[in-house]
Design a protein around this motif. Structure first.
Motif, PDB file in Angstrom:
ATOM      1  N   ARG A 129     -13.753  -7.179  90.115  1.00 13.29           N
ATOM      2  CA  ARG A 129     -13.363  -5.734  89.772  1.00 13.29           C
ATOM      3  C   ARG A 129     -14.548  -5.358  88.994  1.00 13.29           C
ATOM      4  NH1 ARG A 129     -11.233  -3.984  85.125  1.00 13.29           N
ATOM      5  NH2 ARG A 129     -11.036  -5.761  84.175  1.00 13.29           N
ATOM      6  N   PHE A 130     -15.078  -4.079  88.844  1.00 12.10           N
ATOM      7  CA  PHE A 130     -16.214  -3.490  88.313  1.00 12.10           C
ATOM      8  C   PHE A 130     -15.482  -2.672  87.055  1.00 12.10           C
ATOM      9  CE2 PHE A 130     -17.970  -4.749  92.217  1.00 12.10           C
ATOM     10  CZ  PHE A 130     -19.373  -4.914  91.949  1.00 12.10           C
ATOM     11  N   ALA A 131     -15.894  -2.964  85.775  1.00 11.59           N
ATOM     12  CA  ALA A 131     -15.675  -2.455  84.622  1.00 11.59           C
ATOM     13  C   ALA A 131     -16.256  -1.150  84.405  1.00 11.59           C
ATOM     14  CB  ALA A 131     -15.728  -3.355  83.383  1.00 11.59           C
ATOM     15  N   ALA A 132     -17.499  -1.055  85.311  1.00  9.87           N
ATOM     16  CA  ALA A 132     -18.402   0.223  84.999  1.00  9.87           C
ATOM     17  C   ALA A 132     -18.961   0.397  86.513  1.00  9.87           C
ATOM     18  CB  ALA A 132     -19.476   0.085  84.209  1.00  9.87           C
ATOM     19  N   ARG A 133     -19.532   1.365  86.859  1.00 13.91           N
ATOM     20  CA  ARG A 133     -20.228   1.601  88.232  1.00 13.91           C
ATOM     21  C   ARG A 133     -21.579   1.045  88.039  1.00 13.91           C
ATOM     22  NH1 ARG A 133     -18.077   7.207  88.236  1.00 13.91           N
ATOM     23  NH2 ARG A 133     -19.564   7.417  86.805  1.00 13.91           N
ATOM     24  N   ILE A 134     -21.668  -0.200  88.290  1.00 11.18           N
ATOM     25  CA  ILE A 134     -23.007  -1.387  88.308  1.00 11.18           C
ATOM     26  C   ILE A 134     -23.248  -1.527  89.780  1.00 11.18           C
ATOM     27  CG2 ILE A 134     -24.184  -3.110  87.414  1.00 11.18           C
ATOM     28  CD1 ILE A 134     -21.864  -3.052  85.132  1.00 11.18           C
ATOM     29  N   PRO A 135     -24.242  -0.932  90.147  1.00  7.13           N
ATOM     30  CA  PRO A 135     -24.665  -1.638  91.592  1.00  7.13           C
ATOM     31  C   PRO A 135     -25.329  -2.693  91.734  1.00  7.13           C
ATOM     32  CG  PRO A 135     -26.236   0.065  90.734  1.00  7.13           C
ATOM     33  CD  PRO A 135     -25.129  -0.034  90.044  1.00  7.13           C
ATOM     34  N   VAL A 136     -24.577  -3.747  92.495  1.00  7.74           N
ATOM     35  CA  VAL A 136     -24.895  -5.103  92.414  1.00  7.74           C
ATOM     36  C   VAL A 136     -24.696  -5.746  94.142  1.00  7.74           C
ATOM     37  CG1 VAL A 136     -24.453  -7.651  91.697  1.00  7.74           C
ATOM     38  CG2 VAL A 136     -24.041  -5.563  90.229  1.00  7.74           C
ATOM     39  N   ARG A 137     -25.418  -6.494  94.297  1.00  4.65           N
ATOM     40  CA  ARG A 137     -25.177  -7.152  95.772  1.00  4.65           C
ATOM     41  C   ARG A 137     -24.079  -8.099  95.849  1.00  4.65           C
ATOM     42  NH1 ARG A 137     -29.090  -4.769  98.614  1.00  4.65           N
ATOM     43  NH2 ARG A 137     -31.252  -4.694  98.066  1.00  4.65           N
ATOM     44  N   PRO A 138     -22.870  -7.851  96.651  1.00  2.00           N
ATOM     45  CA  PRO A 138     -21.733  -9.071  96.625  1.00  2.00           C
ATOM     46  C   PRO A 138     -22.681 -10.327  96.741  1.00  2.00           C
ATOM     47  CG  PRO A 138     -21.261  -7.181  97.742  1.00  2.00           C
ATOM     48  CD  PRO A 138     -22.825  -6.879  97.569  1.00  2.00           C
ATOM     49  N   VAL A 139     -23.599 -10.607  97.669  1.00  2.00           N
ATOM     50  CA  VAL A 139     -24.281 -11.776  97.772  1.00  2.00           C
ATOM     51  C   VAL A 139     -24.635 -12.465  96.350  1.00  2.00           C
ATOM     52  CG1 VAL A 139     -26.285 -13.070  98.630  1.00  2.00           C
ATOM     53  CG2 VAL A 139     -25.017 -11.725 100.084  1.00  2.00           C
ATOM     54  N   ARG A 140     -25.225 -11.753  95.690  1.00  2.00           N
ATOM     55  CA  ARG A 140     -25.615 -12.275  94.322  1.00  2.00           C
ATOM     56  C   ARG A 140     -24.383 -12.705  93.400  1.00  2.00           C
ATOM     57  NH1 ARG A 140     -29.294  -9.057  89.534  1.00  2.00           N
ATOM     58  NH2 ARG A 140     -29.008 -10.872  88.048  1.00  2.00           N
ATOM     59  N   LEU A 141     -23.512 -11.753  93.410  1.00  2.00           N
ATOM     60  CA  LEU A 141     -22.150 -12.225  92.565  1.00  2.00           C
ATOM     61  C   LEU A 141     -21.500 -13.549  93.102  1.00  2.00           C
ATOM     62  CD1 LEU A 141     -20.507  -8.612  92.472  1.00  2.00           C
ATOM     63  CD2 LEU A 141     -21.845  -9.832  90.676  1.00  2.00           C
ATOM     64  N   VAL A 142     -21.626 -13.774  94.544  1.00  2.00           N
ATOM     65  CA  VAL A 142     -20.916 -14.976  94.983  1.00  2.00           C
ATOM     66  C   VAL A 142     -21.832 -16.065  94.439  1.00  2.00           C
ATOM     67  CG1 VAL A 142     -20.283 -16.182  96.969  1.00  2.00           C
ATOM     68  CG2 VAL A 142     -19.876 -13.585  96.801  1.00  2.00           C
ATOM     69  N   ALA A 143     -23.162 -15.885  94.632  1.00  2.00           N
ATOM     70  CA  ALA A 143     -24.161 -17.014  94.271  1.00  2.00           C
ATOM     71  C   ALA A 143     -24.127 -17.294  92.846  1.00  2.00           C
ATOM     72  CB  ALA A 143     -25.637 -16.552  94.691  1.00  2.00           C
ATOM     73  N   ASP A 144     -24.205 -16.313  91.958  1.00  2.00           N
ATOM     74  CA  ASP A 144     -23.978 -16.602  90.552  1.00  2.00           C
ATOM     75  C   ASP A 144     -22.416 -17.006  90.018  1.00  2.00           C
ATOM     76  OD1 ASP A 144     -26.520 -15.266  90.219  1.00  2.00           O
ATOM     77  OD2 ASP A 144     -25.703 -13.678  89.193  1.00  2.00           O
ATOM     78  N   GLY A 145     -21.466 -16.800  90.825  1.00  2.00           N
ATOM     79  CA  GLY A 145     -20.071 -17.246  90.556  1.00  2.00           C
ATOM     80  C   GLY A 145     -20.023 -18.751  90.842  1.00  2.00           C
ATOM     81  N   PHE A 146     -20.589 -19.142  91.980  1.00  2.00           N
ATOM     82  CA  PHE A 146     -20.417 -20.428  92.495  1.00  2.00           C
ATOM     83  C   PHE A 146     -21.457 -21.437  92.171  1.00  2.00           C
ATOM     84  CE2 PHE A 146     -17.013 -18.334  94.946  1.00  2.00           C
ATOM     85  CZ  PHE A 146     -16.049 -19.139  94.812  1.00  2.00           C
ATOM     86  N   GLY A 147     -22.555 -20.890  91.757  1.00  2.00           N
ATOM     87  CA  GLY A 147     -23.801 -21.582  91.399  1.00  2.00           C
ATOM     88  C   GLY A 147     -24.407 -21.927  92.597  1.00  2.00           C
ATOM     89  N   LEU A 148     -24.530 -21.273  93.424  1.00  2.00           N
ATOM     90  CA  LEU A 148     -25.301 -21.417  94.955  1.00  2.00           C
ATOM     91  C   LEU A 148     -26.404 -20.495  94.738  1.00  2.00           C
ATOM     92  CD1 LEU A 148     -22.114 -21.042  97.184  1.00  2.00           C
ATOM     93  CD2 LEU A 148     -23.175 -23.251  96.283  1.00  2.00           C
ATOM     94  N   SER A 149     -27.457 -20.924  95.541  1.00  2.00           N
ATOM     95  CA  SER A 149     -28.456 -19.687  95.756  1.00  2.00           C
ATOM     96  C   SER A 149     -28.248 -18.927  96.823  1.00  2.00           C
ATOM     97  CB  SER A 149     -29.720 -20.652  96.495  1.00  2.00           C
ATOM     98  OG  SER A 149     -29.309 -21.131  97.991  1.00  2.00           O
ATOM     99  N   ARG A 150     -28.799 -17.689  96.823  1.00  2.00           N
ATOM    100  CA  ARG A 150     -28.495 -16.770  97.781  1.00  2.00           C
ATOM    101  C   ARG A 150     -28.691 -17.052  99.265  1.00  2.00           C
ATOM    102  NH1 ARG A 150     -31.229 -11.481  94.970  1.00  2.00           N
ATOM    103  NH2 ARG A 150     -30.974 -12.506  92.905  1.00  2.00           N
TER     104      ARG A 150
END
Length: 182
Positions: A129-150
């Motif tokens: 969920r986005f609290a504001a309109r912040i353009p981000v690549r989902p790949v980056r979010l998944v990588a950051d959230g699970f501690g993986l590389s892109r």
């Protein structure tokens, strides 16, 4: 079990626009407004400062609007230099388009995953969920959230172990869900 992650702003984003004094390309919103009256009409600007030289730029919020056409309390928020109003107006597409500016969210947001219990799971269903309109690549979010590389995330997507209804390699700023199986 569905886990919810939230992409939330940590501060106001920088504004991308060329400074007419020094040529730098970034401004930071000062959180201050200028309201100028012409009889019963108002001009309203959001003030921003160049990050290199400190020059002030005015971004038009409203031009020649009758005082009575403004929402109740809006003028009070302007006079109080309300930081929440600054954030709202910076994300208003009409204000961005009219002033020919873009927002730079680098370093101005964070991903709240709600803890670390999801890191060891074999399978995870996640709602972002986005609290504001912040353009981000989902790949980056998944990588950051699970501690993986892109690269690992892209490999999991290619193998069909990471599934989502949205394209994972393009920027988006709306809510989405994905499923990950390791």
């Amino acid at each position: 079990m569905l886990t919810t992650w939230v992409v939330m702003p940590t501060c106001l984003p920088a504004v991308r626009r060329r400074c007419h004094v020094c040529g730098a390309g970034r401004f930071r919103a000062s959180g201050k407004f200028r309201v100028n009256a012409h009889h019963k009409l108002l001009d309203i600007w959001l003030l921003a400062l160049c990050t290199a030289c400190g020059e002030t730029a005015k971004f038009s919020v409203r031009e020649r609007v009758p005082v009575r056409s403004l929402r109740p309390g809006f003028l009070d928020r302007l006079h109080d230099n309300d930081l929440g109003l600054t954030a709202e107006l910076l994300q208003d597409p009409a204000v961005l388009r009219h002033n020919r500016i873009a927002l730079d969210w680098d370093g101005a947001w964070r991903l709240d995953t709600g803890g670390t219990e999801h890191l060891g799971q074999e399978a995870a269903d996640v709602s972002v969920r986005f609290a504001a309109r912040i353009p981000v690549r989902p790949v980056r979010l998944v990588a950051d959230g699970f501690g993986l590389s892109r690269g690992e995330v892209e490999r999991l997507a290619a193998e069909g172990k990471l599934v989502s209804a949205v394209r994972l390699d393009s920027r988006l700023s709306g809510d989405f869900t994905f499923a990950l199986k390791r």
